[in-house]
Design a protein around this motif. Structure first.
Motif, PDB file in Angstrom:
ATOM      1  N   ASP A  17     -65.396 125.852 -16.054  1.00 28.59           N
ATOM      2  CA  ASP A  17     -64.985 125.520 -14.769  1.00 28.59           C
ATOM      3  C   ASP A  17     -65.490 124.264 -14.042  1.00 28.59           C
ATOM      4  O   ASP A  17     -64.599 123.465 -13.376  1.00 28.59           O
ATOM      5  N   SER A  18     -66.857 124.152 -14.056  1.00 28.56           N
ATOM      6  CA  SER A  18     -67.491 123.078 -13.342  1.00 28.56           C
ATOM      7  C   SER A  18     -68.860 122.882 -13.851  1.00 28.56           C
ATOM      8  O   SER A  18     -69.471 123.543 -14.514  1.00 28.56           O
TER       9      SER A  18
ATOM     10  N   SER B  15     -60.056 111.218  -8.701  1.00 29.55           N
ATOM     11  CA  SER B  15     -59.265 112.599  -8.163  1.00 29.55           C
ATOM     12  C   SER B  15     -59.801 112.667  -6.647  1.00 29.55           C
ATOM     13  O   SER B  15     -61.100 112.205  -6.356  1.00 29.55           O
ATOM     14  N   ASP B  17     -60.176 115.498  -5.585  1.00 31.10           N
ATOM     15  CA  ASP B  17     -60.868 116.800  -5.247  1.00 31.10           C
ATOM     16  C   ASP B  17     -62.297 117.011  -6.001  1.00 31.10           C
ATOM     17  O   ASP B  17     -62.831 117.494  -5.421  1.00 31.10           O
ATOM     18  N   SER B  18     -62.548 116.358  -7.391  1.00 33.85           N
ATOM     19  CA  SER B  18     -63.785 116.870  -7.821  1.00 33.85           C
ATOM     20  C   SER B  18     -63.949 115.515  -8.992  1.00 33.85           C
ATOM     21  O   SER B  18     -62.875 115.197  -9.517  1.00 33.85           O
ATOM     22  N   TRP B  19     -65.326 115.416  -9.496  1.00 31.70           N
ATOM     23  CA  TRP B  19     -65.550 114.883 -10.640  1.00 31.70           C
ATOM     24  C   TRP B  19     -64.896 115.585 -11.994  1.00 31.70           C
ATOM     25  O   TRP B  19     -64.668 114.602 -12.886  1.00 31.70           O
ATOM     26  N   GLU B  20     -64.977 116.838 -11.849  1.00 32.53           N
ATOM     27  CA  GLU B  20     -64.458 117.231 -13.161  1.00 32.53           C
ATOM     28  C   GLU B  20     -63.088 116.717 -13.236  1.00 32.53           C
ATOM     29  O   GLU B  20     -62.474 116.568 -14.367  1.00 32.53           O
ATOM     30  N   ASP B  21     -62.091 117.081 -12.191  1.00 30.19           N
ATOM     31  CA  ASP B  21     -60.873 116.377 -12.280  1.00 30.19           C
ATOM     32  C   ASP B  21     -60.545 115.009 -12.555  1.00 30.19           C
ATOM     33  O   ASP B  21     -59.927 114.705 -13.370  1.00 30.19           O
ATOM     34  N   GLN B  24     -61.047 114.541 -16.080  1.00 30.80           N
ATOM     35  CA  GLN B  24     -59.785 115.056 -17.029  1.00 30.80           C
ATOM     36  C   GLN B  24     -58.737 114.086 -16.711  1.00 30.80           C
ATOM     37  O   GLN B  24     -57.999 113.784 -17.821  1.00 30.80           O
ATOM     38  N   ASN B  25     -58.571 113.226 -15.799  1.00 26.77           N
ATOM     39  CA  ASN B  25     -57.431 112.402 -15.468  1.00 26.77           C
ATOM     40  C   ASN B  25     -57.915 111.011 -16.281  1.00 26.77           C
ATOM     41  O   ASN B  25     -56.840 110.414 -16.606  1.00 26.77           O
ATOM     42  N   LYS B  28     -56.665 112.206 -19.885  1.00 29.29           N
ATOM     43  CA  LYS B  28     -55.170 112.272 -19.782  1.00 29.29           C
ATOM     44  C   LYS B  28     -54.577 110.739 -19.966  1.00 29.29           C
ATOM     45  O   LYS B  28     -53.490 110.553 -20.643  1.00 29.29           O
TER      46      LYS B  28
ATOM     47  N   LYS C   3     -55.103 108.459  -7.888  1.00 29.12           N
ATOM     48  CA  LYS C   3     -55.095 108.761  -9.483  1.00 29.12           C
ATOM     49  C   LYS C   3     -55.336 107.423 -10.226  1.00 29.12           C
ATOM     50  O   LYS C   3     -54.799 107.656 -11.394  1.00 29.12           O
TER      51      LYS C   3
END
Lengths: 71, 71, 71, 71, 71, 71, 71, 71, 71, 71, 71, 71
Positions: A17-18, B15, B17-21, B24-25, B28, C3
């Motif tokens: 998750d994080s 992102s 929203d978050s550094w995790e996101d 992932q961007n 991708k 993004k």
């Protein structure tokens, strides 16, 4: 506080998750009394991608400090 | 595994929203087969504030390693 | 901007005149559209002395970031 | 030499024998003309132990610099 | 933009929820106009465990850059 | 793999022959099951010269990671 | 000199011409008496390319030390 | 080239004009034959402000490598 | 041992065979009595590829410490 | 504690006696309430030798953190 | 000495008097035979100010190396 | 001051009493005129424990800068 001594150990926790959750998993698995733990410092963060390209795991390498001796 | 070779590239993902996101961007957008990607190591994290003081974007600079050659 | 993704490449440029000029030569030789380039961060600077002790070349090792994907 | 430009890429090579061999495997797999390659700088070294505790692999993460442009 | 000058200050923000939130709390408490703030770069991240072993706080040490002078 | 936890310990191994051998000696002396060990990362390398100027010993300071908890 | 105290602040200066000029612009904009300033240490250097690919700006991130207290 | 040995020394050069000039002053003052010198790597750069707030000096701390032994 | 003083010098050794050999070549060329030398710490390792793409040389940049003064 | 925010400033203190004393002098000169100060982290230590070769001053560059906002 | 192996642990010691004393307190509390301990390397130093602004404690974070295996 | 040049050498001093004393011992043993020495910067500090577990020695690795050329 004048003679307190701390020991520091290094661990890697993981979570789907994080990185916050990965850090908490490392702390929980350290096998130490939570009363004695004080701080988990982040050393490195990474994200591992599953063997088949499916699923990602967030990992946090942290240094945990806990009290050996109180004043 | 004894002769596998990896290449490492550096990217910045973002992102709201978050550094995790953000991480992932970056993965991708790397234009690589996910089967070959293994790890995204965080190099630096920052948060950018919009020109007009409105909105924040989380950015992660990461190193992606992917397999060039299997054993 | 939320993004956008950047790629970062590392290059070494050189110039007989200055490190500023060496950095610009690295950027020009990157073979990228200047519209997409954003920043050249200096990693290291050095000065090379000619084989025969004559002439000095200033070299800049830089990381160039350029946009892969706009929002 | 006054305007030569180099590009630098990062790779991980591996070998069951030594870190010197791992570095040479990274260079050979880079898919570049050896004439243009100049230096492989070691970034990190590690040793991976096989899943079943049998066999060790030496790995070298290196930065390869090769000439884009001659004077 | 050719003569803009930025000042950089270092702060630590905290949050019970996430490092993203801790970073935003540091920014909000800086007492600066958000119009002038540009980037919060993460210096270090850690997680503090409550005195009684209950409750964790995520902390982010960040460098904030804000504009002193526009071109 | 999603909740695996690793512990990391730091050791110095030595060998009269090579840094690869010194690393393997550190691993063998760690007193851990080889099944659980995964990676030995090199922190520093040095060479010690005997008190009487005779004989050299190669030493490797390494960080060993081993699994505490499987998924 | 035995009890002098210095404060250190971090700034980013910029110039279309050179990093030396960028450093001097940071110093001039610090709003401090030049009598008290002593040293501007370079932290990082970069070059920013204009939004439209036209024009480059040299930027220097520096730490300025100035005297708070003389002996 | 297979057995060449280099020695590396550290110096600080200064100039009222530029860091390039400061680097060249360090090289000239090293008291070494220019034929043997190869590279001056920048370690740190700073700018010193005169005691009376008048005049600035650019200083470059560099590592100079020069050949002790040819193949 | 209570007042011993060491000096540290930096050198680059090279060898067609290995980094261990390159380190020993640096030590032998330092022109110091081996009785006084104590440790050669590795600073960086690299591999140089011959001008014509033929032949590789392993190089070790090391810091050598040797005793100036015994107790 | 969950929303406390700290600011960090960098200072250099000096003392003819010790680095501990130099650190305390930096703290005393910071012009902050001691109630709000928490930690002085050492960044670098040095020793300055008087212009005439007489007298030495110990200097400590430290980062001071103090509370801006309590929970 | 050719096969000796050392383990390295990280601790924080504290003292109201000095960093030297803090380092010795960490060593004494490590619970190891002093015969096997060899070196305490300083990682970081800081000074903590008492909750009520009264009293300062010097803390030293150190890495202790001790012999696991003699030749 | 505009063309002064400094050389920097690295030494290790030791003392049974303190790191301040160890630094001064390194300076005294450097074999340089104190008039020309300016600054001893601390690189690393450690504490060595006697072979028989009795007695501790404080060691300071320092960089000494001294003037080669005045303006």
């Amino acid at each position: 506080m004048s003679k307190s001594v701390y020991k520091i150990i290094e661990m890697v926790g993981s979570s789907p998750d994080s990185w916050e959750d990965a850090t908490q998993n490392a702390v929980k698995s350290a096998g130490l009394s939570l009363r004695d733990l004080r701080i988990a410092e982040v050393v490195t963060l990474d994200m591992k991608i599953g063997e088949d390209g499916i699923g990602t795991i967030f990992r946090a390498r942290v240094k945990l400090s806990f009290k050996l001796l109180s004043d």
